[in-house]
Design an enzyme around this catalytic site. Structure first.
Site, short mmCIF file in Angstrom:
data_model
loop_
_atom_site.label_atom_id
_atom_site.label_comp_id
_atom_site.label_asym_id
_atom_site.label_seq_id
_atom_site.Cartn_x
_atom_site.Cartn_y
_atom_site.Cartn_z
CE1 TYR A 189 0.14 -4.68 7.68
CE2 TYR A 189 -0.92 -3.15 9.15
CZ TYR A 189 -0.98 -3.99 8.07
OH TYR A 189 -2.16 -4.13 7.39
CG HIS A 227 -1.92 -1.16 1.17
ND1 HIS A 227 -3.22 -1.04 0.70
CD2 HIS A 227 -1.78 -2.45 1.54
CE1 HIS A 227 -3.82 -2.22 0.79
NE2 HIS A 227 -2.96 -3.10 1.29
#
Length: 369
Positions: free
Chosen positions: A339, A69
């Site tokens: 992440y 993303h």
């Protein structure tokens, strides 16, 4: 000075158990970190190996950007609780108060130069800071359920989509082998092929997908999932619109809408019933489950991520306030770990001056790190 003072002997004897306990704790922590990093089990799937696979799947590493993303914009606004969530969770933001957030709207893919018209998946991330000093980070996507059921399958999916150096495209044989091994992916593939594409971030539904636990002031626990459902009317893109869409049409549309008025999404919580799967995000819950609207997300402004508040935020879905806990879903824990690795790598890129934009490469403002 005497070498040994007999008066110290009892203290020394009593101190040894404490020192041994400390040593065991420190050693245990070291072993835990070693296990997590994969140092003790080289063949084990680690967050580092998973992030490496994502980087390979992108075709190249875009220094200073999120590994997934990568293209997006920062947004800011507030969440306004309506009081209906208080019975479900003791989290402060469910009270009738306004909680500010630093958020991000993005598209899937590892390229910060991706074309909006080709991005099947869109995302919303929020960092909410309540007035009791607690924080809640959310990471949501436009798909209604996950593609696979396990972390290893998620990794295999990433590997299967890695471009072949000879063709620049994924190997069809590897993709076919993945589909045979994971028939549950057929449901996601059907959604990706048939579900209409929205014309805007503003009329897209964003889903939490993973299960969480809400705990209220009495200690009652409920398994939940949630979604952000837009107040803007849904409009589907035609194939012609997608083909003709500007590469940055989502951010351009966002700016135009925000110039007229703030944008709103209702937070709708779905309550599980006994037997509903909480450890498998690829399994949707039945449509007849109870839904409770607990408040509204209001976006008031947007800024490029190059200098916006979202740039240096890791939207770890396990940063949770009192009254919210993660579930037994292993993919939720894997997302949190990956992440973190991605965040550390891109922050190192920026701090060391290795980010793409720091070496003269130019991207559209909304596509910078």
């Amino acid at each position: 000075m005497p070498v040994n003072d007999p008066a110290d002997a009892p203290m020394t004897r009593h101190r040894w158990p404490a020192l041994l306990a400390i040593a065991l704790i420190v050693g245990g922590v070291a072993l835990a970190f070693g296990w997590i990093a994969g140092w003790l089990t080289p063949g084990r799937l680690t967050p580092q190996r998973f992030t490496n696979a994502i980087e390979s799947g992108n075709g190249q590493i875009y220094r200073g950007y999120r590994r997934a993303h990568a293209k997006g914009v920062c947004v800011a606004g507030y969440f306004e609780g309506n009081g209906q969530g208080v019975a479900l969770s003791s989290a402060r933001l469910f009270a009738p108060v306004r909680t500010p957030f630093a958020g991000r709207l993005s598209i899937a893919g590892g390229s910060p130069y991706g074309l909006d018209g080709k991005a099947r998946v869109r995302s919303m991330a929020l960092e909410l800071n309540s007035d009791d000093g607690q924080q809640w980070r959310m990471a949501m996507n436009s798909f209604p359920f996950f593609g696979v059921s396990t972390v290893s399958a998620f990794y295999e999916q990433t590997r299967a989509n890695t471009p072949d150096p000879a063709t620049g495209k994924p190997d069809p044989a590897k993709q076919a082998a993945f589909l045979r091994a994971h028939p549950e992916f057929a449901r996601f593939a059907s959604w990706a092929k048939s579900a209409p594409w929205s014309t805007s971030w503003a009329n897209t539904t964003f889903n939490g997908v993973n299960a969480f636990r809400f705990i209220n002031a009495r200690g009652d626990v409920r398994n939940v999932r949630w979604s952000m459902q837009p107040q803007a009317a849904f409009a589907a893109m035609t194939a012609e619109q997608r083909a003709a869409a500007d590469g940055n049409f989502l951010s351009e549309d966002l700016q135009a809408r925000l110039a007229r008025a703030p944008l709103r999404w209702d937070m709708v919580v779905t309550l599980a019933q006994p037997g509903d799967p909480t450890a498998d995000p690829a399994q949707p819950w039945p449509e007849d489950r109870q839904h409770v609207t607990v408040g509204t997300v209001v976006i008031e402004s947007s800024t490029p991520q190059a200098n916006g508040a979202c740039r240096d935020i890791n939207y770890d879905p396990l940063v949770l306030p009192t009254g919210v806990q993660g579930s037994d879903d292993p993919i939720l824990a894997a997302r949190s770990a990956v992440y973190s690795v991605s965040f550390n790598r891109r922050e190192h890129d920026i701090a060391s001056g290795k980010a793409d934009t720091a070496v003269g490469k130019t991207a559209a403002p909304e596509a910078r790190p």
